[in-house]
Design a protein around this motif. Sequence first.
Motif, PDB file in Angstrom:
ATOM      1  N   UNK A 219       0.826  -1.189   0.000  1.00 45.43           N
ATOM      2  CA  UNK A 219       0.000   0.000   0.000  1.00 45.43           C
ATOM      3  C   UNK A 219       0.868   1.249   0.000  1.00 45.43           C
ATOM      4  N   UNK A 220       0.226   2.401  -0.186  1.00 46.89           N
ATOM      5  CA  UNK A 220       0.985   3.647  -0.338  1.00 46.89           C
ATOM      6  C   UNK A 220       1.822   3.985   0.888  1.00 46.89           C
ATOM      7  N   UNK A 221       1.345   3.591   2.054  1.00 42.71           N
ATOM      8  CA  UNK A 221       2.059   3.944   3.272  1.00 42.71           C
ATOM      9  C   UNK A 221       3.063   2.887   3.694  1.00 42.71           C
ATOM     10  N   UNK A 222       3.161   1.810   2.947  1.00 41.45           N
ATOM     11  CA  UNK A 222       3.984   0.680   3.363  1.00 41.45           C
ATOM     12  C   UNK A 222       5.334   0.682   2.641  1.00 41.45           C
ATOM     13  N   UNK A 223       6.384   0.253   3.344  1.00 46.41           N
ATOM     14  CA  UNK A 223       7.734   0.339   2.797  1.00 46.41           C
ATOM     15  C   UNK A 223       8.287  -0.964   2.247  1.00 46.41           C
ATOM     16  N   UNK A 224       8.039  -2.056   2.966  1.00 46.29           N
ATOM     17  CA  UNK A 224       8.525  -3.338   2.468  1.00 46.29           C
ATOM     18  C   UNK A 224       7.651  -4.480   2.981  1.00 46.29           C
ATOM     19  N   UNK A 225       7.841  -5.621   2.386  1.00 43.47           N
ATOM     20  CA  UNK A 225       6.996  -6.773   2.710  1.00 43.47           C
ATOM     21  C   UNK A 225       7.779  -8.053   2.472  1.00 43.47           C
ATOM     22  N   UNK A 226       7.562  -9.008   3.358  1.00 42.26           N
ATOM     23  CA  UNK A 226       8.060 -10.363   3.141  1.00 42.26           C
ATOM     24  C   UNK A 226       6.911 -11.321   3.416  1.00 42.26           C
ATOM     25  N   UNK A 227       6.678 -12.227   2.499  1.00 43.17           N
ATOM     26  CA  UNK A 227       5.531 -13.098   2.677  1.00 43.17           C
ATOM     27  C   UNK A 227       5.783 -14.510   2.184  1.00 43.17           C
ATOM     28  N   UNK A 228       4.887 -15.394   2.589  1.00 41.42           N
ATOM     29  CA  UNK A 228       4.945 -16.771   2.129  1.00 41.42           C
ATOM     30  C   UNK A 228       3.530 -17.297   1.954  1.00 41.42           C
ATOM     31  N   UNK A 229       3.306 -17.962   0.839  1.00 38.33           N
ATOM     32  CA  UNK A 229       2.007 -18.559   0.581  1.00 38.33           C
ATOM     33  C   UNK A 229       2.153 -20.033   0.279  1.00 38.33           C
ATOM     34  N   UNK A 230       1.126 -20.789   0.616  1.00 41.82           N
ATOM     35  CA  UNK A 230       1.091 -22.217   0.301  1.00 41.82           C
ATOM     36  C   UNK A 230      -0.202 -22.489  -0.451  1.00 41.82           C
ATOM     37  N   UNK A 231      -0.065 -23.223  -1.530  1.00 39.17           N
ATOM     38  CA  UNK A 231      -1.207 -23.456  -2.407  1.00 39.17           C
ATOM     39  C   UNK A 231      -1.282 -24.937  -2.762  1.00 39.17           C
ATOM     40  N   UNK A 232      -2.465 -25.486  -2.630  1.00 39.12           N
ATOM     41  CA  UNK A 232      -2.704 -26.861  -3.082  1.00 39.12           C
ATOM     42  C   UNK A 232      -3.403 -26.793  -4.434  1.00 39.12           C
TER      43      UNK A 232
ATOM     44  N   UNK B 184       8.679  -7.423  -1.450  1.00 42.07           N
ATOM     45  CA  UNK B 184       8.402  -6.176  -2.164  1.00 42.07           C
ATOM     46  C   UNK B 184       9.045  -5.021  -1.401  1.00 42.07           C
ATOM     47  N   UNK B 185       9.447  -4.014  -2.146  1.00 43.93           N
ATOM     48  CA  UNK B 185      10.062  -2.833  -1.529  1.00 43.93           C
ATOM     49  C   UNK B 185       9.643  -1.591  -2.301  1.00 43.93           C
ATOM     50  N   UNK B 186       9.085  -0.629  -1.567  1.00 45.71           N
ATOM     51  CA  UNK B 186       8.646   0.616  -2.196  1.00 45.71           C
ATOM     52  C   UNK B 186       9.727   1.674  -2.004  1.00 45.71           C
TER      53      UNK B 186
END
Lengths: 125, 281
Positions: free
Chosen positions: B37-50, B80-82
């Motif tokens: 989002x506009x106010x956010x600077x960075x993100x680290x995530x993990x997803x699992x999908x079947x 992600x990095x803004x």
Amino acid sequence: MLAALTILACDPADDVPLAPSSVDTSGGTWNLVLSPSPDPHAAGEVALSIGILSNETGDHDPEASITALTPWMPDHNHGISDEPVIINHGDGTAEASWTYSMSGYWELTIAVDDSEEATVGYEVK
Amino acid sequence: MKSSSALVAICGLMLSGAAHAGACCVGATSTVPTRLGECEGWLMGMGVQAETTTGMWQSDGQLSQSRMTDDAIITTLAGAWRWDREGQLFATLPMRLNHRAAGDLSELDGGVGDLRAGVIWDPIDEHASSWRPVPVLTLGARLPTGRDWRDAERQLQTDVTGLTGTALIGVLTAERTMGRTPWSLGVDLESGGGITAMGTTAVLGRYIGSQWSVISSLRHSRTITHTGSSTSRTNTGLRLTRGQPMRWRAWIGLDADVPVSGMGQGASRLAHASLGVALIR
């Protein structure tokens, strides 16, 4: 753009016979009689018995042999991992076996004496 | 692997949809869990999908059953990095565990898939107008960090985790949030390695309170090989997201290819269940 590319995407399978019982080679020298096993082909291990008939005499041609068989999935742009195993019996018949890695539309290009070939299509279950 | 058409689908921008299988890949900023989002600077995530194959569309578009079992678990890391209000970098890296069984053969194999990375450019502040949608442009690349079919050693190719060659990715969306209802409409293109994939995606959502949102999506995609052969599929999905701005987001989702003749061609019909979490600052 999407519509234009969609329209431009012709279907080359239109010219390929689907699961025919026989097919002529590109130069018209031979007629290949095809017997898939299982019938119809399914994903996994399959085989194809091939009779190589001379179009001149109408009989099996003991001088002719299957020199290559290439399974290809044209819609997905890939083939199979291991080369098909081809056994020519020397009497104008041959047996090929291989493994389909997935269901869907596959094409087989069969070469005879490295001089002529035929391509057939199969909806693999 | 799944079919090439599934692997080529442009879904690298998020984890929760179909990370590599043709589901909702484009959405409004606040509705894509791994987009900042506009106010956010960075993100680290993990997803699992079947992922499972429920059937097929034949080359003439008719529905049919598949006699083989074809499933996968896909774990995707995302970052992600803004660097600016208008721009952010993203990267996703999937890992596939593929299971296939056909006749007497049964295989389980997998590995690292194809890395996708790029830039998202969001040049216009949505608040500049009370109604006008804003454009968002994504440019990136798919790098062949996975194993493609040419290097496969397993008969059912369960060791295939990626596509042939490098591809360029482009996505253009129009997005807007009307009150509590975000929506977007986008087109995407991924081309390289002998395959061009393109798609259109519509997304409609609803914010529920301050921490929840529910998002629906409808996507039609098509792949064309360099010889002109093509496949297509139509997919619909639903995702529930909960989060706190600048802290975390978590989501669960379901999506499936539409089991209607003519809505696809020459492709496996897939269904997915997914969940994920991301830390955000």
